[in-house]
Design a protein around this motif. Structure first.
Motif, PDB file in Angstrom:
ATOM      1  N   THR A 110      50.111  44.872  31.133  1.00  0.00           N
ATOM      2  CA  THR A 110      50.415  45.658  32.322  1.00  0.00           C
ATOM      3  C   THR A 110      49.966  47.105  32.183  1.00  0.00           C
ATOM      4  O   THR A 110      49.509  47.717  33.156  1.00  0.00           O
ATOM      5  N   VAL A 111      50.091  47.673  30.994  1.00  0.00           N
ATOM      6  CA  VAL A 111      49.795  49.093  30.813  1.00  0.00           C
ATOM      7  C   VAL A 111      48.307  49.337  30.559  1.00  0.00           C
ATOM      8  O   VAL A 111      47.882  50.500  30.519  1.00  0.00           O
ATOM      9  N   LEU A 112      47.529  48.287  30.395  1.00  0.00           N
ATOM     10  CA  LEU A 112      46.095  48.465  30.180  1.00  0.00           C
ATOM     11  C   LEU A 112      45.402  48.761  31.506  1.00  0.00           C
ATOM     12  O   LEU A 112      45.690  48.113  32.511  1.00  0.00           O
ATOM     13  N   PRO A 113      44.481  49.715  31.544  1.00  0.00           N
ATOM     14  CA  PRO A 113      43.713  49.952  32.782  1.00  0.00           C
ATOM     15  C   PRO A 113      42.911  48.712  33.151  1.00  0.00           C
ATOM     16  O   PRO A 113      42.410  47.997  32.281  1.00  0.00           O
ATOM     17  N   MET A 114      42.793  48.456  34.465  1.00  0.00           N
ATOM     18  CA  MET A 114      42.102  47.258  34.916  1.00  0.00           C
ATOM     19  C   MET A 114      40.630  47.253  34.499  1.00  0.00           C
ATOM     20  O   MET A 114      40.058  46.195  34.267  1.00  0.00           O
ATOM     21  N   ILE A 115      40.019  48.431  34.396  1.00  0.00           N
ATOM     22  CA  ILE A 115      38.625  48.503  33.959  1.00  0.00           C
ATOM     23  C   ILE A 115      38.513  48.030  32.518  1.00  0.00           C
ATOM     24  O   ILE A 115      37.584  47.287  32.154  1.00  0.00           O
ATOM     25  N   ALA A 116      39.460  48.451  31.669  1.00  0.00           N
ATOM     26  CA  ALA A 116      39.465  48.002  30.274  1.00  0.00           C
ATOM     27  C   ALA A 116      39.719  46.493  30.195  1.00  0.00           C
ATOM     28  O   ALA A 116      39.104  45.797  29.384  1.00  0.00           O
ATOM     29  N   VAL A 117      40.623  46.014  31.032  1.00  0.00           N
ATOM     30  CA  VAL A 117      40.897  44.573  31.066  1.00  0.00           C
ATOM     31  C   VAL A 117      39.645  43.800  31.461  1.00  0.00           C
ATOM     32  O   VAL A 117      39.320  42.753  30.878  1.00  0.00           O
ATOM     33  N   ALA A 118      38.913  44.301  32.453  1.00  0.00           N
ATOM     34  CA  ALA A 118      37.694  43.622  32.903  1.00  0.00           C
ATOM     35  C   ALA A 118      36.670  43.534  31.779  1.00  0.00           C
ATOM     36  O   ALA A 118      36.048  42.487  31.566  1.00  0.00           O
ATOM     37  N   ASN A 119      36.486  44.626  31.043  1.00  0.00           N
ATOM     38  CA  ASN A 119      35.530  44.610  29.941  1.00  0.00           C
ATOM     39  C   ASN A 119      35.992  43.702  28.803  1.00  0.00           C
ATOM     40  O   ASN A 119      35.167  43.053  28.148  1.00  0.00           O
ATOM     41  N   GLY A 149      29.626  33.193  36.174  1.00  0.00           N
ATOM     42  CA  GLY A 149      28.307  33.098  36.796  1.00  0.00           C
ATOM     43  C   GLY A 149      28.115  31.833  37.596  1.00  0.00           C
ATOM     44  O   GLY A 149      27.034  31.594  38.136  1.00  0.00           O
ATOM     45  N   SER A 150      29.156  31.026  37.695  1.00  0.00           N
ATOM     46  CA  SER A 150      29.083  29.771  38.442  1.00  0.00           C
ATOM     47  C   SER A 150      30.003  29.839  39.650  1.00  0.00           C
ATOM     48  O   SER A 150      31.147  30.318  39.550  1.00  0.00           O
ATOM     49  N   ARG A 151      29.545  29.358  40.775  1.00  0.00           N
ATOM     50  CA  ARG A 151      30.363  29.373  41.996  1.00  0.00           C
ATOM     51  C   ARG A 151      31.639  28.556  41.824  1.00  0.00           C
ATOM     52  O   ARG A 151      32.675  28.871  42.421  1.00  0.00           O
ATOM     53  N   GLU A 152      31.586  27.507  41.034  1.00  0.00           N
ATOM     54  CA  GLU A 152      32.730  26.610  40.884  1.00  0.00           C
ATOM     55  C   GLU A 152      33.859  27.229  40.060  1.00  0.00           C
ATOM     56  O   GLU A 152      35.020  26.860  40.232  1.00  0.00           O
ATOM     57  N   THR A 153      33.553  28.125  39.154  1.00  0.00           N
ATOM     58  CA  THR A 153      34.566  28.646  38.239  1.00  0.00           C
ATOM     59  C   THR A 153      34.822  30.144  38.383  1.00  0.00           C
ATOM     60  O   THR A 153      35.817  30.636  37.837  1.00  0.00           O
ATOM     61  N   ALA A 154      33.991  30.877  39.088  1.00  0.00           N
ATOM     62  CA  ALA A 154      34.087  32.345  39.099  1.00  0.00           C
ATOM     63  C   ALA A 154      35.409  32.823  39.695  1.00  0.00           C
ATOM     64  O   ALA A 154      36.096  33.676  39.104  1.00  0.00           O
ATOM     65  N   LEU A 155      35.795  32.291  40.846  1.00  0.00           N
ATOM     66  CA  LEU A 155      37.027  32.754  41.489  1.00  0.00           C
ATOM     67  C   LEU A 155      38.245  32.387  40.643  1.00  0.00           C
ATOM     68  O   LEU A 155      39.169  33.200  40.491  1.00  0.00           O
ATOM     69  N   GLY A 156      38.261  31.197  40.077  1.00  0.00           N
ATOM     70  CA  GLY A 156      39.366  30.808  39.199  1.00  0.00           C
ATOM     71  C   GLY A 156      39.463  31.694  37.983  1.00  0.00           C
ATOM     72  O   GLY A 156      40.567  32.035  37.526  1.00  0.00           O
ATOM     73  N   ASP A 228      39.632  45.605  41.077  1.00  0.00           N
ATOM     74  CA  ASP A 228      38.824  46.400  40.154  1.00  0.00           C
ATOM     75  C   ASP A 228      38.029  45.504  39.209  1.00  0.00           C
ATOM     76  O   ASP A 228      36.849  45.761  38.943  1.00  0.00           O
ATOM     77  N   HIS A 229      38.690  44.466  38.680  1.00  0.00           N
ATOM     78  CA  HIS A 229      38.003  43.596  37.721  1.00  0.00           C
ATOM     79  C   HIS A 229      36.869  42.821  38.385  1.00  0.00           C
ATOM     80  O   HIS A 229      35.858  42.531  37.750  1.00  0.00           O
ATOM     81  N   ILE A 230      37.035  42.502  39.664  1.00  0.00           N
ATOM     82  CA  ILE A 230      35.972  41.781  40.363  1.00  0.00           C
ATOM     83  C   ILE A 230      34.759  42.686  40.568  1.00  0.00           C
ATOM     84  O   ILE A 230      33.611  42.262  40.382  1.00  0.00           O
ATOM     85  N   ILE A 231      34.994  43.943  40.929  1.00  0.00           N
ATOM     86  CA  ILE A 231      33.886  44.883  41.115  1.00  0.00           C
ATOM     87  C   ILE A 231      33.141  45.096  39.804  1.00  0.00           C
ATOM     88  O   ILE A 231      31.906  45.168  39.777  1.00  0.00           O
ATOM     89  N   VAL A 232      33.869  45.176  38.688  1.00  0.00           N
ATOM     90  CA  VAL A 232      33.238  45.402  37.393  1.00  0.00           C
ATOM     91  C   VAL A 232      32.514  44.155  36.895  1.00  0.00           C
ATOM     92  O   VAL A 232      31.384  44.236  36.397  1.00  0.00           O
ATOM     93  N   MET A 233      33.129  42.971  37.074  1.00  0.00           N
ATOM     94  CA  MET A 233      32.625  41.768  36.421  1.00  0.00           C
ATOM     95  C   MET A 233      31.624  40.989  37.263  1.00  0.00           C
ATOM     96  O   MET A 233      30.642  40.462  36.741  1.00  0.00           O
ATOM     97  N   THR A 234      31.855  40.865  38.547  1.00  0.00           N
ATOM     98  CA  THR A 234      30.993  39.995  39.365  1.00  0.00           C
ATOM     99  C   THR A 234      30.413  40.694  40.582  1.00  0.00           C
ATOM    100  O   THR A 234      29.466  40.176  41.179  1.00  0.00           O
ATOM    101  N   LYS A 235      31.017  41.823  41.004  1.00  0.00           N
ATOM    102  CA  LYS A 235      30.594  42.516  42.232  1.00  0.00           C
ATOM    103  C   LYS A 235      30.609  41.578  43.449  1.00  0.00           C
ATOM    104  O   LYS A 235      29.800  41.696  44.356  1.00  0.00           O
ATOM    105  N   GLY A 236      31.536  40.618  43.447  1.00  0.00           N
ATOM    106  CA  GLY A 236      31.658  39.675  44.558  1.00  0.00           C
ATOM    107  C   GLY A 236      30.829  38.420  44.411  1.00  0.00           C
ATOM    108  O   GLY A 236      30.972  37.485  45.198  1.00  0.00           O
ATOM    109  N   GLY A 237      29.953  38.372  43.436  1.00  0.00           N
ATOM    110  CA  GLY A 237      29.096  37.199  43.229  1.00  0.00           C
ATOM    111  C   GLY A 237      29.774  36.157  42.370  1.00  0.00           C
ATOM    112  O   GLY A 237      30.950  36.294  42.009  1.00  0.00           O
TER     113      GLY A 237
END
Length: 291
Positions: A110-119, A149-156, A228-237
Motif C-alpha cells: 500500500t505504501v509503495l508508489p504506483m510507479i514503483a509497483v509498475a516497474n 503483451g497479449s490481449r487475452e492476459t493483459a487486462l487480467g 498509473d500502472h497501466i500508463i507505465v506498463m501498457t499505455k492501454g495496449g
C-alpha cells in the motif's frame, strides 16, 4: 455569544470549503460546461456545439471498449480486494505467532508508489525469466508467456496488480473494525453454542457493515481511478486491451489535445461513478448496522 460561536464555526470550515470548491466543485462545473463546446485550435476559438461531443463518443468504438474494460476491471478487482482484505484482517486479528510482521507484510504494498509497483511488476511479468513465468513453469509446466503483451492476459495481469496493491490498505480498516467489536458478543455466542461460521455470519459480518460500505465505495472509485500502472506498463495496449476510461481521457486530452472530447469523457465517468455509488448506498445501506 451565539453569533460568536457561528463565526468561529465558519472560520473553521472556511479553508476546507474554499479548497473543496476550488479543486472539486468548480472543476466539475467547468468540465460540464466545456463539454458542450468545441476544442479551440490556434486562432480558431471554441464554439458551442451542444451534445455533439457526446454523439461522437456514442459512435466511438474505442470508448465502448474502454468502458467495457473498465467495468470488467472494476467488477474483477473490487470484490476480490474486499474479500482478500477481510480474510487477511481476520487472520492477523487472531492469536497467531508473528502477527505484527504479517500485518506489516500485508500493508507494505500500500505504501509503495504506483510507479514503483509498475516497474516491479514489469520484471515479474517479463517473459521466460520473470518471477511469474518461473513459478508457472515450476508448478504448472507452462512455457514463456507474454502476460502484458497479449490481449487475452493483459487486462487480467493489470487486475492482479491492483488487487495486490489495494487489499492491504482495506485490511487496515477491517482490522480496526474487528478490534472495535465488543468481546462480550463473542462470549455470548460461545455460551449459546454457536459455531465459528455462525459467529462470523451472525455477529462479525453484520457489525462490519458500515466498514464494508465505506470500503466498497472507495474500492469502486479506485477501480476507475488507479491507472498509473497501466500508463507505465501498457499505455492501454495491446490493441486497447487494457484501455480504461481514465487512460482514454488522458490520451484524448493530453496526447491528441482534444479538451472538449476529454471533458465529455470525464462527465460520462463522473456520471457512471455517481450512479454506481448511489446504487451501492441504496443496496448496502439497508443492510448496514450502525448500532
Amino acid at each position: 455569544m451565539r453569533g460568536r460561536a457561528t463565526l468561529h464555526a465558519w472560520l473553521m470550515l472556511g479553508p476546507a470549503m474554499v479548497l473543496l470548491v476550488a479543486f472539486t466543485h468548480y472543476p466539475v462545473v467547468a468540465t460540464f460546461w466545456h463539454s458542450f463546446f468545441s476544442t479551440p485550435r490556434g486562432t480558431r476559438p471554441s464554439r458551442f456545439v451542444g451534445v455533439e461531443n457526446y454523439e461522437v463518443l456514442a459512435a466511438d468504438p474505442i470508448f465502448w471498449q474502454a468502458l467495457t474494460n473498465n467495468l470488467i476491471y472494476a467488477l474483477g478487482t473490487v470484490p476480490i480486494s474486499i474479500a482478500l482484505a477481510l480474510a487477511m484482517a481476520l487472520w492477523v486479528n487472531g492469536r497467531i505467532l508473528g502477527k505484527a510482521a504479517l500485518r506489516v507484510a500485508y500493508f507494505t504494498p500500500t505504501v509503495l508508489p504506483m510507479i514503483a509497483v509498475a516497474n516491479l511488476w514489469l520484471f515479474f511479468y517479463t517473459p521466460d525469466y520473470g518471477l511469474v513465468d518461473r513459478l508457472t513453469r515450476f508448478f504448472l509446466g507452462w512455457g514463456a508467456t507474454n502476460w502484458i503483451g497479449s490481449r487475452e492476459t493483459a487486462l487480467g495481469a493489470m487486475m492482479v496488480i491492483a488487487v495486490w496493491k489495494e487489499a492491504g490498505f482495506f485490511m487496515i480498516f477491517y482490522l480496526a473494525a474487528l478490534q472495535a467489536i465488543p468481546p462480550v458478543l463473542y462470549e455470548a455466542a460461545a455460551v449459546e453454542g454457536a459455531s465459528r461460521w455462525e459467529v462470523f455470519r451472525r455477529v462479525t459480518l453484520p457489525l462490519l457493515g458500515p466498514t464494508t460500505l465505506f470500503i466498497a465505495v472507495n474500492a469502486l472509485i479506485n477501480g476507475f481511478r488507479l491507472v498509473d500502472h497501466i500508463i507505465v506498463m501498457t499505455k492501454g495496449g495491446p490493441d486497447n486491451a487494457t484501455a480504461l476510461l481514465l487512460t482514454y481521457i488522458y490520451e484524448v486530452g493530453f496526447r491528441f489535445w482534444d479538451t472538449a472530447q476529454a471533458s465529455a469523457l470525464t462527465m460520462v465517468l463522473l456520471l457512471l461513478l455517481m450512479l454506481v455509488a448511489l446504487a451501492q448506498f441504496a443496496f448496502l445501506g439497508r443492510r448496514t448496522h450502525y448500532q
